[in-house]
Design a protein around this motif. Structure first.
Motif, PDB file in Angstrom:
ATOM      1  N   GLY A 126       3.077  -3.424  -1.351  1.00  0.00           N
ATOM      2  CA  GLY A 126       2.157  -2.493  -1.995  1.00  0.00           C
ATOM      3  C   GLY A 126       2.475  -1.070  -1.594  1.00  0.00           C
ATOM      4  N   SER A 127       2.914  -0.896  -0.364  1.00  0.00           N
ATOM      5  CA  SER A 127       3.304   0.427   0.132  1.00  0.00           C
ATOM      6  C   SER A 127       4.203   0.255   1.351  1.00  0.00           C
ATOM      7  CB  SER A 127       2.064   1.253   0.501  1.00  0.00           C
ATOM      8  OG  SER A 127       1.292   0.603   1.509  1.00  0.00           O
ATOM      9  N   GLY A 128       4.958   1.321   1.674  1.00  0.00           N
ATOM     10  CA  GLY A 128       5.834   1.260   2.826  1.00  0.00           C
ATOM     11  C   GLY A 128       7.101   0.468   2.566  1.00  0.00           C
ATOM     12  N   ASN A 158      -4.929   5.150   5.085  1.00  0.00           N
ATOM     13  CA  ASN A 158      -3.558   4.737   4.810  1.00  0.00           C
ATOM     14  C   ASN A 158      -2.971   4.099   6.073  1.00  0.00           C
ATOM     15  OD1 ASN A 158      -0.957   4.377   3.948  1.00  0.00           O
ATOM     16  ND2 ASN A 158      -0.448   6.564   3.846  1.00  0.00           N
ATOM     17  N   ILE A 160       0.069   3.037   6.717  1.00  0.00           N
ATOM     18  CA  ILE A 160       1.468   3.340   7.024  1.00  0.00           C
ATOM     19  C   ILE A 160       1.544   4.409   8.121  1.00  0.00           C
ATOM     20  CG2 ILE A 160       3.684   4.067   6.096  1.00  0.00           C
ATOM     21  CD1 ILE A 160       2.594   1.430   4.965  1.00  0.00           C
ATOM     22  N   GLY A 175       4.679  -1.204   6.630  1.00  0.00           N
ATOM     23  CA  GLY A 175       4.528  -1.687   5.256  1.00  0.00           C
ATOM     24  C   GLY A 175       3.280  -2.522   5.080  1.00  0.00           C
TER      25      GLY A 175
END
Length: 392
Positions: A126-128, A158, A160, A175
């Motif tokens: 999803g992110s990282g 957030n 990360i 991540g």
């Protein structure tokens, strides 16, 4: 003629409500059993199938049972990726740890692995970022967490770059997995998970020293069998041709086996429920014979004013069919109600009313109604007008 026969059938059924309901009871129980049992089996096995599918349908899992005092190292395992028939290779070890952030603490499932694990398991970030080769070689204290862990530990922040404590050791979050891919278990998405370098887990876990389990994906789906054969040959060479030293599981074969079991269970339970429908059909035939006897004079009058064999036959067949289909409709409604309640009570599984099973129930009920209504209808249609009129 059909519409008139329907009206007469409804009049006969409505005139004896309790008797009609008791006649339908066998069909109601049969249909409810058929639909509910098949739906429950599909729901239960669907959860297991989803769990296997979540591991990837093109996946070989190797478990080392006896390393012959010559254990596999993580570097040796990663070298297998150079084989042409293999795609990605990743060792994996699991454990648990206490995660702390500020003053909060909870339990988290740990997965020690390497970069290839992301591709093999089909994880979506999803992110990282996911783990890199440098993280593994340098024993880096970094972690990729699942969406549930990110929501639980960081709420709307957030994650990360943030730091979490795993059993007292500081890890940097690099991540976060996408929510729909956030659970490797396939059963419970409300579980915190953290993926860390295999070498890092080896450092602080007393139970993880060497590789005892690893995953291999084929270069392509078409090469699955060839990859399994090659991997088996390599493992035999590695452990002195001892077949008991290791085991290899083919996830596609497991999925096929599970689907086969599901179909067999559904057919078996459907057959058992079908017996209830047959018993219900016998009840319909019995009551229809009683109805024919009670309405002998009515049959005689209809024949005297011109009704032929066909019209009498259709009248009683439609009556038997209406009773059967009404019982089927009630059974389907009860099935939906039971499945709805079961879905609320058992949240780990998904129960749905299968349209295919519903149509099978409707078709079988119609067949039962017509099949067991033929004899009474034929008996009614063959009555002689004069003898029927004399009946009192």
């Amino acid at each position: 003629m059909v519409i008139q026969s329907l009206k007469m059938a409804w009049s006969a059924i409505a005139g004896n409500k309790m008797r009609s309901f008791l006649t339908m009871l066998g069909i109601i129980i049969g249909v409810t059993s058929l639909v509910v049992l098949v739906s429950i089996v599909n729901g239960a096995t669907g959860s297991v199938t989803d769990s296997i599918s979540s591991l990837g349908t093109s996946l070989l899992t190797v478990s080392i049972e006896d390393d012959k005092e010559n254990p596999l190292s993580w570097r040796e395992v990663l070298e297998y990726a150079d084989e042409e028939l293999f795609g990605e290779v990743a060792p994996v070890a699991t454990g648990s740890a206490t995660v702390r952030i500020d003053s909060d603490s909870d339990s988290v499932s740990l997965y020690g692995t390497t970069p290839g694990y992301e591709t093999i398991q089909g994880l979506e970030l999803g992110s990282g970022r996911f783990l890199k080769k440098a993280d593994v070689e340098s024993h880096t204290y970094v972690a990729v967490i699942n969406a549930y862990a990110a929501e639980t530990l960081f709420s709307h922040q957030n994650p990360i770059g943030q730091t979490i404590s795993l059993d007292g050791r500081k890890f940097q979050v690099i991540g976060v997995l996408a929510e729909e891919e956030s659970s490797s278990s396939g059963f419970n998405t409300e579980r915190m998970e953290a993926y860390i370098p295999y070498t890092t887990l080896m450092r602080f876990s007393n139970s993880v020293k060497d590789v005892t389990s690893f995953y291999v994906s084929p270069a392509s789906d078409e090469q699955m069998d060839a990859a399994e054969t090659r991997l088996t040959t390599m493992m035999l060479e590695r452990f002195g041709n001892d077949e008991d030293a290791f085991s290899i599981q083919n996830s596609s074969e497991m999925l096929e086996a599970m689907e086969s079991v599901t179909q067999t269970m559904s057919l078996m339970l459907g057959g058992i429920a079908g017996i209830s429908l047959v018993v219900g059909g016998i009840g319909i035939m019995n009551i229809m014979l009683v109805s024919v006897t009670e309405r002998t004079r009515e049959i005689g009058i209809r024949k005297a004013i011109g009704a032929d064999y066909k019209s009498i036959m259709i009248q009683f067949l439609i009556e038997a069919l209406v009773i059967s289909l009404m019982g089927c409709a009630i059974g389907i409604f009860l099935s939906w109600l039971i499945i709805f309640i079961a879905g609320k009570v058992v949240t780990d599984m998904t129960f749905t009313l299968s349209i295919g099973v519903v149509w099978i129930a409707v078709g079988f009920s119609a067949l039962i109604g017509v099949g067991f209504g033929i004899y009474p209808a034929d008996k009614a249609a063959k009555k002689k007008p004069i003898e029927a009129l004399r009946y009192s």
